[in-house]
Write an enzyme that holds these catalytic residues in place. Sequence first.
Site, PDB file in Angstrom:
ATOM      1  N   ASP A   1     -51.019  27.526  37.674  1.00  0.00           N
ATOM      2  CA  ASP A   1     -50.681  28.408  37.193  1.00  0.00           C
ATOM      3  C   ASP A   1     -49.431  28.954  38.191  1.00  0.00           C
ATOM      4  OD1 ASP A   1     -49.963  30.936  36.122  1.00  0.00           O
ATOM      5  OD2 ASP A   1     -51.834  31.980  36.965  1.00  0.00           O
TER       6      ASP A   1
ATOM      7  N   ASN B   1     -47.201  31.547  37.227  1.00  0.00           N
ATOM      8  CA  ASN B   1     -47.003  33.049  36.949  1.00  0.00           C
ATOM      9  C   ASN B   1     -47.836  33.954  37.249  1.00  0.00           C
ATOM     10  OD1 ASN B   1     -48.045  32.469  34.806  1.00  0.00           O
ATOM     11  ND2 ASN B   1     -46.434  32.918  33.331  1.00  0.00           N
TER      12      ASN B   1
ATOM     13  N   ASP C   1     -50.848  34.624  35.490  1.00  0.00           N
ATOM     14  CA  ASP C   1     -51.531  35.171  34.426  1.00  0.00           C
ATOM     15  C   ASP C   1     -53.026  34.417  34.406  1.00  0.00           C
ATOM     16  OD1 ASP C   1     -50.905  32.557  33.406  1.00  0.00           O
ATOM     17  OD2 ASP C   1     -49.888  33.458  31.589  1.00  0.00           O
TER      18      ASP C   1
ATOM     19  N   ASP D   1     -49.603  26.405  33.354  1.00  0.00           N
ATOM     20  CA  ASP D   1     -48.559  26.363  32.687  1.00  0.00           C
ATOM     21  C   ASP D   1     -47.449  25.106  32.916  1.00  0.00           C
ATOM     22  OD1 ASP D   1     -47.235  27.304  35.099  1.00  0.00           O
ATOM     23  OD2 ASP D   1     -47.790  29.341  34.267  1.00  0.00           O
TER      24      ASP D   1
ATOM     25  N   ASP E   1     -50.483  14.766  23.639  1.00  0.00           N
ATOM     26  CA  ASP E   1     -51.482  14.579  22.766  1.00  0.00           C
ATOM     27  C   ASP E   1     -50.993  15.015  21.355  1.00  0.00           C
ATOM     28  OD1 ASP E   1     -54.291  14.794  22.363  1.00  0.00           O
ATOM     29  OD2 ASP E   1     -54.593  15.326  24.327  1.00  0.00           O
TER      30      ASP E   1
ATOM     31  N   ASP F   1     -55.508  12.060  19.052  1.00  0.00           N
ATOM     32  CA  ASP F   1     -56.726  12.588  18.952  1.00  0.00           C
ATOM     33  C   ASP F   1     -57.357  12.104  17.563  1.00  0.00           C
ATOM     34  OD1 ASP F   1     -58.358  14.997  20.062  1.00  0.00           O
ATOM     35  OD2 ASP F   1     -58.198  15.829  17.931  1.00  0.00           O
TER      36      ASP F   1
ATOM     37  N   GLU G   1     -57.726   8.106  20.714  1.00  0.00           N
ATOM     38  CA  GLU G   1     -59.296   8.683  20.767  1.00  0.00           C
ATOM     39  C   GLU G   1     -59.971   8.263  19.613  1.00  0.00           C
ATOM     40  OE1 GLU G   1     -61.852  12.789  21.852  1.00  0.00           O
ATOM     41  OE2 GLU G   1     -60.423  12.832  19.966  1.00  0.00           O
TER      42      GLU G   1
ATOM     43  N   HIS H   1     -61.413  15.898  29.454  1.00  0.00           N
ATOM     44  CA  HIS H   1     -61.531  17.234  29.348  1.00  0.00           C
ATOM     45  C   HIS H   1     -62.840  17.700  28.465  1.00  0.00           C
ATOM     46  CE1 HIS H   1     -59.366  15.936  25.705  1.00  0.00           C
ATOM     47  NE2 HIS H   1     -59.656  16.754  25.162  1.00  0.00           N
ATOM     48  N   ASP H   2     -63.148  16.460  27.810  1.00  0.00           N
ATOM     49  CA  ASP H   2     -64.400  16.917  26.896  1.00  0.00           C
ATOM     50  C   ASP H   2     -65.845  16.494  27.499  1.00  0.00           C
ATOM     51  OD1 ASP H   2     -62.850  17.697  24.715  1.00  0.00           O
ATOM     52  OD2 ASP H   2     -62.509  15.808  23.910  1.00  0.00           O
TER      53      ASP H   2
HETATM   54  C1  NOJ Z   1     -60.509  15.727  20.402  1.00  0.00           C
HETATM   55  C2  NOJ Z   1     -60.584  16.408  21.660  1.00  0.00           C
HETATM   56  O1  NOJ Z   1     -60.421  15.669  22.722  1.00  0.00           O
HETATM   57  C3  NOJ Z   1     -61.230  17.566  21.753  1.00  0.00           C
HETATM   58  O2  NOJ Z   1     -60.928  18.417  22.837  1.00  0.00           O
HETATM   59  C4  NOJ Z   1     -61.051  18.487  20.486  1.00  0.00           C
HETATM   60  O3  NOJ Z   1     -61.861  19.406  20.573  1.00  0.00           O
HETATM   61  C5  NOJ Z   1     -61.437  17.690  19.194  1.00  0.00           C
HETATM   62  N1  NOJ Z   1     -60.826  16.511  19.264  1.00  0.00           N
HETATM   63  C6  NOJ Z   1     -60.744  18.480  18.144  1.00  0.00           C
HETATM   64  O4  NOJ Z   1     -59.506  18.245  18.201  1.00  0.00           O
END
Ligand code: NOJ
Length: 505
Positions: free
Chosen positions: A25, A27, A29, A33, A102, A201, A254, A323-324
């Site tokens: 980050d 700035n 907040d 970013d 993405d 995605d 993905e 991230h999932d």
């Molecule tokens: C896969 C993404 O990696 C995930 O973070 C997202 O919630 C779903 N697709 C829906 O876009």
Amino acid sequence: MATSSTKKWWKNAIVYQIYPRSFCDSNGDGIGDIPGIISKLHYLKELGVDVIWLSPVYPSPGYDNGYDISDYKGINPEFGTMEDMEKLISRAKRLGIKIIMDLVINHTSDEHEWFKKALAGDSKYRDYYYFRDGKGRKAPNNWGSFFGGKAWTKTENGDYYLHLFSKKQPDLNWHNPDVYEEITDIMRFWLDKGVAGFRCDVINIIYKESLENGKRRFALTGKEHYLNTEGCHELIQRFNAEVWSKYKTFIVGETVFVTPDDAKLLSDESRKELDAVFFFEHMDVDSRGVKWFKKAYKPCRLIRILDKWQKALEVPANYLENHDQIRSVNHFGNTGKFWEKSAKLLCGLNLCLKGLPFIYEGEEIGMTNGDFRGLRDLKDVESASVNQAMKRLLLVHSIRRRLILRTTRDNARTPVQWDSSEGAGFTTGTPWLKINANKSYINVKDEKEDENSILNFYKKMIEYRKGSHALNEGTYRRVASPSDVYIFTRESDEQRLYIYCKVGS
Ligand code: NOJ
């Protein structure tokens, strides 16, 4: 054999995923970013990164942290401006780093102009989505959403729209040629700006073959009507022929629920679809059908799965985190006494397998799952909807808390720990998600100074990989071994390596 002119530029790349909200980050907040990312480009260069996969930075109401896009040709003001983005692309280029963005095209945000116009009754835009009348008092079909609950939401007009994710993410109708034109125009817009490709995605579910009822299942009823459909393959082939191939892109998909055979169809070079695909089988090694219900993790199972995928694909997209998913040291390793050893082992494994290694921000310093105090600390839309679904199943709070905290996607989304200060060097303000208290000893600054740190191990491993003919070009062969030890060779005409990973404790 590929000559230097036919060889794809990305074949031996090290790819690093940035989840912008949590990276850096600039700035104060509390939200990461683009200027923050620019300030860390030299760090990434030093680490040995060739390609950055940037999770969504487009304008978005943020219900799914950017995976709900309301304008595909803009930049979310929380992250900066288009000028910042252009600066990021050009500064990265100067350092020899390419950026892939993405691309979320299964659905838009419900706050996208197209959907707003559709709701207002504009027939052109209604056909961009799936609006259908209900069946009596029920939804048009029995499909379930990836986030738990039903895949249809009723509008004020009394009809329903389809959303395979949250109700804030209406699915696009890929039967409509205008949708194809709009989205390919968006792809060209970014490629013309110098982006090198996309991470697409949930690309293997975009084309719904029919809206028939699905076979009843515990989760995701209906998936046989949209998973890996022929129409989806045709669409991807068109993207490739008409757009991607014109720009020499790198495209990774993905691809949910893929088997090796599905993955081969999607990524075999001769079929001219995707360059690589993310498979999930190793992520599900410890889940009972759905990730919230776990069974014991067995290293031998992980080894069997990785071996299967190594044999199946020419260029597997290898990853242990994103991230999932939860952090890899929590998933496959140890966060106590063997934290450092397991993080280094996982690094070695990821970088020695055949294929393309993807590293997720913070993985290179051994970041662990979030230390959340309770469900109230969580921000993820998936966790909130699953909590609701679990309530409907009458699960009590303590059980929901346990099941969700160990699995929530927020585990991987806590801010990157740059140093041990209060804001972890991530922010001078209040972070959008709780920073892990272990920033006191898991952080970039300290690890830079320690020659034997996880971070320096990553650097050395990446450097070694880059110079290794066998790791870049070599074949893969598993060698018989005790059940929790993964031994394989990587062999080229110049070099033979034996890789020995003691995956079990
Ligand atoms: C896969 C993404 O990696 C995930 O973070 C997202 O919630 C779903 N697709 C829906 O876009």
